[in-house]
Design an enzyme around this catalytic site. Structure first.
Site, short mmCIF file in Angstrom:
data_model
loop_
_atom_site.label_atom_id
_atom_site.label_comp_id
_atom_site.label_asym_id
_atom_site.label_seq_id
_atom_site.Cartn_x
_atom_site.Cartn_y
_atom_site.Cartn_z
N LYS A 40 4.92 4.34 5.65
CA LYS A 40 4.79 4.29 7.09
C LYS A 40 6.08 4.32 7.69
CE LYS A 40 1.65 2.26 10.68
NZ LYS A 40 1.57 3.61 11.42
N HIS A 45 0.01 -1.96 5.67
CA HIS A 45 0.00 -0.62 5.41
C HIS A 45 1.09 -0.01 4.39
CE1 HIS A 45 -1.35 -0.26 9.46
NE2 HIS A 45 -1.78 1.05 9.11
#
Ligand code: NAP
Length: 249
Positions: free
Chosen positions: A138, A134
Site C-alpha cells: 500500500k 494493511h
C-alpha cells in the site's frame, strides 16, 4: 428493464470484480468495459445510464465530467477526492440537475458500518484512537478509510462539544503518537500477511470498546457497488459516502 452500466478501469483489480458482480445481477447489465486508451464515446454508443469508475486519481475527474455532461450517473470508487474536486463535480451537476453522482471512499458495507458505529460511540467515550493495518504494497498512509473515520469522529465529537482527549505526553519520538486527523490520532501498520483492517479503540473510566473491521477479499466491496448503482439514478446531485444510501437511522 435492467440498468445499463459502463465500467471504467474494467481490466483493473476492482474494475474486473465490478464487471463480474454487475454481470451476475439480474437487474443490471454491463454494456461497456473501458480501460486505459479506450474512447469514452463507447458510453454514448452503448446507451450506458450509469458508470462505475475504478481507474486512477489522475483519470477520474475527466471521466466524471464526461459522464455528467452526457447525462450519465456516476458511481466512483477511485480515491483521492478533496474539497476542490468535490466542488468541481458539484458545478458539473448543477448544470445537469437530473444526474446523480456517488463518490464512495469505501464500498465495504462492513467498513461503512464500522465508521458509523465508531463515530456514534465516540460521543460517549473520553478518548478514541484508530489503528489501520494493511499489506506492505500500500502506497498511502494512513488509509483513506482511516482518514474518513477520523473526520467523522471529529465531527461527531465536536457536535456534542466533547472535551479534548487527555494525553500527558510531553516527550515523544516522531510518529510515536501517530498522525492526527482532526482530533483523532491514527496509527498505520504495514505487514505482509495483512489485507486491509482497521480498529477503532475507545476508552473511558473502567471500560474500553474496540470496533474492528477486516477486509479479506475485493469481492467484499461488490454488494456496496451494486447498492450504489441501483440507487444513484434516483438520487440526483452529489452524494459523498455510501452511508447515505444505507438505512442507518
Ligand atoms: P488497478 O488494478 O490499477 O486498476 C485501475 C485500472 O484502471 C487499470 O486497468 C488501469 O489501466 C485503468 N485506467 C487507468 N486510467 C484509466 C483511464 N483514463 N480510463 C480508463 N481506465 C483507466 O487499481 P485498483 O486496485 O482496481 O484500484 C482502482 C482505484 O480504486 C484506486 O484509486 C483505489 O484506491 C480505489 N479503490 C477503492 C475502493 C473503494 O471501496 N472505494 C476499494 C479498493 C480500491 P492501466 O493498468 O493500463 O494503467
Amino acid at each position: 428493464m435492467s440498468i445499463k452500466v459502463g465500467v471504467l478501469g474494467a481490466k483493473g483489480r476492482m474494475g474486473s470484480e465490478a464487471v463480474k458482480a454487475i454481470s451476475a445481477a439480474n437487474d443490471l447489465e454491463v454494456v461497456a468495459q473501458i480501460d486505459l486508451g479506450d474512447s469514452l464515446d463507447q458510453l454514448i454508443a452503448s446507451g450506458a445510464q450509469t458508470i462505475v469508475d475504478f481507474t486512477h486519481p489522475d483519470a477520474v475527474m475527466g471521466n466524471i465530467e464526461f459522464a455528467i455532461n452526457n447525462g450519465i450517473n456516476v458511481v466512483v470508487g477511485t480515491t483521492g477526492f478533496d474539497e476542490k474536486k468535490l466542488n468541481l463535480i458539484k458545478g458539473w451537476l448543477a448544470a445537469n440537475p437530473k444526474v446523480g453522482a456517488l463518490i464512495a471512499p469505501n464500498f465495504g458495507l462492513g467498513a461503512v458500518l464500522m465508521m458509523q458505529f465508531a463515530s456514534q460511540a465516540s460521543k460517549y467515550f473520553e478518548s478514541v484512537e484508530i489503528v489501520e493495518l494493511h499489506h506492505p504494497a500500500k502506497v498511502d498512509a494512513p488509509s483513506g478509510t482511516a482518514a474518513r473515520t477520523a473526520e467523522l469522529i471529529t465531527q461527531a465529537r465536536r457536535s456534542v462539544n466533547k472535551e479534548a482527549m487527555p494525553d500527558a505526553t510531553t516527550s515523544a519520538l516522531d510518529g510515536a503518537r501517530g498522525a492526527k486527523i482532526g482530533d483523532v490520532p491514527v496509527h498505520s501498520l504495514r505487514l505482509r500477511g495483512l489485507v486491509a483492517h482497521q480498529e477503532v479503540i475507545l476508552g473511558d473510566l473502567g471500560e474500553t470498546l474496540t470496533i474492528r473491521h477486516d477486509s479479506i477479499d475485493r469481492t467484499g466491496f461488490m454488494p456496496g457497488v451494486l447498492l450504489g448503482v441501483r440507487k444513484v439514478g434516483s438520487t440526483p446531485g452529489l452524494t459523498f459516502g455510501l452511508e447515505h444510501f444505507m438505512d442507518l437511522k
